[in-house]
Design a protein around this motif. Structure first.
Motif, PDB file in Angstrom:
ATOM      1  N   LEU A 267       0.821  -1.207   0.000  1.00 44.15           N
ATOM      2  CA  LEU A 267       0.000   0.000   0.000  1.00 44.15           C
ATOM      3  C   LEU A 267       0.860   1.265   0.000  1.00 44.15           C
ATOM      4  CD1 LEU A 267      -2.933  -0.861   2.439  1.00 44.15           C
ATOM      5  CD2 LEU A 267      -3.129  -0.205   0.030  1.00 44.15           C
ATOM      6  N   ALA A 272       1.645   1.318  -6.801  1.00 45.23           N
ATOM      7  CA  ALA A 272       0.384   0.584  -6.648  1.00 45.23           C
ATOM      8  C   ALA A 272      -0.754   1.356  -7.299  1.00 45.23           C
ATOM      9  CB  ALA A 272       0.089   0.343  -5.173  1.00 45.23           C
ATOM     10  N   LYS A 274      -4.926   1.923  -8.244  1.00 44.76           N
ATOM     11  CA  LYS A 274      -6.115   2.007  -7.411  1.00 44.76           C
ATOM     12  C   LYS A 274      -6.730   0.623  -7.171  1.00 44.76           C
ATOM     13  CE  LYS A 274     -10.589   4.298  -7.055  1.00 44.76           C
ATOM     14  NZ  LYS A 274     -11.539   5.236  -7.705  1.00 44.76           N
ATOM     15  N   GLN A 276      -5.250  -2.282  -7.308  1.00 45.47           N
ATOM     16  CA  GLN A 276      -4.360  -3.049  -6.452  1.00 45.47           C
ATOM     17  C   GLN A 276      -4.484  -2.616  -4.995  1.00 45.47           C
ATOM     18  OE1 GLN A 276      -0.674  -2.148  -8.538  1.00 45.47           O
ATOM     19  NE2 GLN A 276      -0.558  -4.281  -9.322  1.00 45.47           N
ATOM     20  N   ARG A 277      -4.580  -1.288  -4.790  1.00 47.65           N
ATOM     21  CA  ARG A 277      -4.713  -0.783  -3.422  1.00 47.65           C
ATOM     22  C   ARG A 277      -6.006  -1.284  -2.785  1.00 47.65           C
ATOM     23  NH1 ARG A 277      -1.387   3.425  -2.084  1.00 47.65           N
ATOM     24  NH2 ARG A 277      -2.916   4.296  -0.636  1.00 47.65           N
ATOM     25  N   TYR A 280      -5.531  -4.855  -1.715  1.00 45.11           N
ATOM     26  CA  TYR A 280      -4.756  -4.957  -0.476  1.00 45.11           C
ATOM     27  C   TYR A 280      -5.613  -4.566   0.731  1.00 45.11           C
ATOM     28  CZ  TYR A 280      -0.938  -5.004  -3.858  1.00 45.11           C
ATOM     29  OH  TYR A 280      -0.123  -5.305  -4.926  1.00 45.11           O
TER      30      TYR A 280
END
Length: 468
Positions: A267, A272, A274, A276-277, A280
Motif C-alpha cells: 500500500l 500501486a 487504485k 491493487q490498493r 490490499y
C-alpha cells in the motif's frame, strides 16, 4: 494323627486332613496384606502378649508389633538368605533394654515345599490363630509390556489349637539346625504359654471388627489414590490441551500477520494502482475479521474455563434438549431443513453444567445446519446406554472425509469446505474440551454425501439413578 513328611507335603494339605478340614478361599494380594494388618492391629489393640511364628513376604507390620513391645517371642522364618539379611537390617539385632521381645530368625530348607507357603501363627493363653496362604501365581519376570498376571493365594485361617500344634511340628521339620538354633525351637513345647481350650467370643468379635476397620481404611486409601490419579490425569490433559492450543495459535496468527505486513508494504508503494490498493485493503479487512473471530473464540474458551465452580452440577436432558432444538427450528425451516428430537422421560441425571451442555449442542447443531442442504434432515436423540447417557445429533449433510475426522477437533482447524473467514475453527475444540472436563466424550461417524452423526457421551450420577 500321622503327620506327613515336610518334604512330601505342604501345610495346606495338613489343614485338609484335619477333622473337620479347614475351608479355603482364593484371595488377592491386597486382601492378603489387609488380613495380616488387621491381625497385627488386633494384637496391639487388645495388648495380647503372644509368641509369633512368622513367614510372610513383608514384615513392616511385624516391626510395628515389635516396637509396641507386646510380643514375648518372634520366630521369623524364611527359605531365602537375602530375605533374612533384609529382616536383620530392619530389626537391627542388638541389645535393646526397652524391648522384652526375643527375636529368632530361622532358615528353612530351600527345597522344602514351604517355600511357596506363608504363615502367621499367634500363640497365647487368651488367643491362638493361624493364617496360612499358599501362592497360586508368580509375578511375571519378563520386561515386556504384556499384562502381568496378579498374584493370588489359597488362604486358610484357623483358631484350632490342635491343628496349630500340628502345623508347628511340620515347620520344625524344615528348620536348618545350626549352633545358634535355640533348643526350645526343636522341643515339643511350641509356646511359653498354655494355649486356650475354648474360643473367646469377645476376642473373636474384636478381631472381626478390626478386620472391618482395616477394610474401610483400605477402601478409603484406594479412593484417595483413585481421586489423586484422576486429578493428575486432569492436570496432565489440561497442560497438553493448552500446549497444543498455543502451538496451533502461533501457526494460526503467523500467516495472517505476514499477509497483513505484505499488504501494508504494498500500500505504501507509489507504483500501486487504485485496483491493487483496493485489493490490499480487502485483504487487510479479511485478515482483521479472521483475527477477530480467533480472539472471540479464545475468549469463549477462557470464559468456559473459568466456570470450574459449576463442575459437579447435574441436569435432566428432558429439561434442556427440547428448548435448544426449538430455538433452531425456525432457522432450519428457512433453509428447508426438517429438525426434530426424541428424549425419553426419566433418563438418568447427567453430570455436566447446563451452560456447558448448551454450548456443546449449539456448536454441533450450528455445524449440522451449515453443512446440510435444503431438503435435508437433522435429528437429536437421547438414550441410556450402559453407565452413561448418549446424545446423537444426526444430519443428512455433505459429510466429512475420513481423512478429516481425526482433525476436526483440533484448534483452528477448518475443513476443506469451510471458508477460513467464516469461523475461528474453535467450535468443535470447545465441544471436546468441555466434555473432557466433565468426564464425557464425543464420537463421530460420517460418510460423504450421506451425512454425519456426532455422539455425545455424558456420565450419569449414580446416586440419583439408584434413588429413582
Amino acid at each position: 494323627m500321622n503327620l506327613p513328611s515336610s518334604a512330601k507335603s505342604i501345610l495346606y494339605q495338613l489343614t485338609q486332613e484335619f477333622n473337620p478340614p479347614s475351608q479355603s478361599l482364593t484371595i488377592s494380594n491386597t486382601t492378603f496384606r489387609n488380613v495380616t494388618k488387621a491381625l497385627f492391629n488386633f494384637l496391639i489393640e487388645q495388648q495380647i502378649l503372644a509368641t509369633v511364628w512368622y513367614k510372610f513376604p513383608h514384615f513392616e507390620e511385624l516391626e510395628q508389633y515389635y516396637q509396641q513391645g507386646k510380643a514375648t517371642q518372634i520366630y521369623y522364618c524364611t527359605t531365602r538368605l537375602k530375605k533374612l539379611e533384609d529382616f536383620a537390617a530392619a530389626f537391627e539385632f542388638k541389645s535393646n533394654t526397652h524391648h522384652c521381645t526375643s527375636i529368632t530368625p530361622l532358615v528353612l530348607e530351600p527345597s522344602s515345599q514351604l517355600k511357596k507357603e506363608y504363615y502367621f501363627i499367634v500363640l497365647s493363653p487368651q488367643f491362638c490363630c493361624l493364617l496360612l496362604a499358599h501362592k497360586q501365581t508368580e509375578p511375571s519376570l519378563n520386561n515386556t509390556n504384556e499384562h502381568k498376571q496378579p498374584i493370588s493365594w489359597t488362604f486358610i485361617s484357623s483358631f484350632e489349637p490342635v491343628l496349630i500344634n500340628n502345623i508347628l511340628t511340620v515347620i520344625k521339620q524344615s528348620i536348618i539346625v545350626t549352633d545358634q538354633t535355640p533348643e526350645e525351637v526343636l522341643s515339643s513345647n511350641h509356646s511359653l504359654f498354655t494355649l486356650p481350650n475354648n474360643l473367646n467370643s469377645k476376642l473373636i468379635n474384636s478381631l472381626l471388627m478390626q478386620q472391618i476397620k482395616q477394610s474401610e481404611m483400605m477402601q478409603n486409601e484406594e479412593k484417595i489414590i483413585k481421586d489423586s490419579s484422576q486429578k493428575i490425569k486432569y492436570i496432565t490433559d489440561e497442560v497438553q490441551f493448552k500446549t497444543s492450543l498455543l502451538k496451533n495459535l502461533s501457526q494460526e496468527i503467523s500467516l495472517p500477520l505476514t499477509n497483513m505486513k505484505t499488504a501494508l508494504l504494498l500500500l505504501n508503494s507509489k507504483q500501486a494502482k487504485k485496483e491493487q490498493r483496493q485489493r490490499y485493503l480487502d485483504l487487510l479487512q479479511r485478515e482483521c475479521d479472521r483475527q477477530s473471530l480467533v480472539v472471540t473464540g479464545l475468549l469463549e474458551l477462557v470464559a468456559f474455563e473459568q466456570l470450574t465452580g459449576e463442575l459437579g452440577t447435574t441436569l435432566k436432558l428432558e429439561d434442556l434438549i427440547p428448548g435448544i432444538v426449538s430455538t433452531y427450528q425456525p432457522l432450519a425451516e428457512e433453509k428447508g431443513i426438517s429438525m426434530g428430537y426424541t428424549v425419553p422421560r426419566k433418563l438418568p441425571v447427567v453430570s455436566c453444567p447446563e451452560s456447558w451442555l448448551r454450548q456443546i449442542l449449539q456448536n454441533i447443531l450450528n455445524n449440522s445446519l451449515k453443512y446440510t442442504p435444503s431438503g435435508g434432515r437433522i435429528f437429536v436423540r437421547a438414550f441410556f446406554k450402559s453407565n452413561c447417557v448418549e446424545i446423537t445429533i444426526t444430519d443428512t449433510g455433505i459429510g466429512i472425509d475420513s481423512g478429516e475426522i481425526n482433525k476436526i477437533f483440533n484448534s483452528f482447524y477448518r475443513g476443506k469446505n469451510n471458508d477460513a473467514n467464516s469461523s475461528a475453527g474453535l467450535g468443535l475444540t470447545i465441544v471436546k474440551y468441555l466434555l473432557s472436563r466433565c468426564g464425557g466424550d464425543i464420537l463421530v461417524s460420517s460418510k460423504l454425501e450421506q451425512g454425519t452423526t456426532f455422539t455425545v457421551i455424558l456420565p450419569i450420577v449414580h446416586s440419583k439413578l439408584e434413588e429413582d
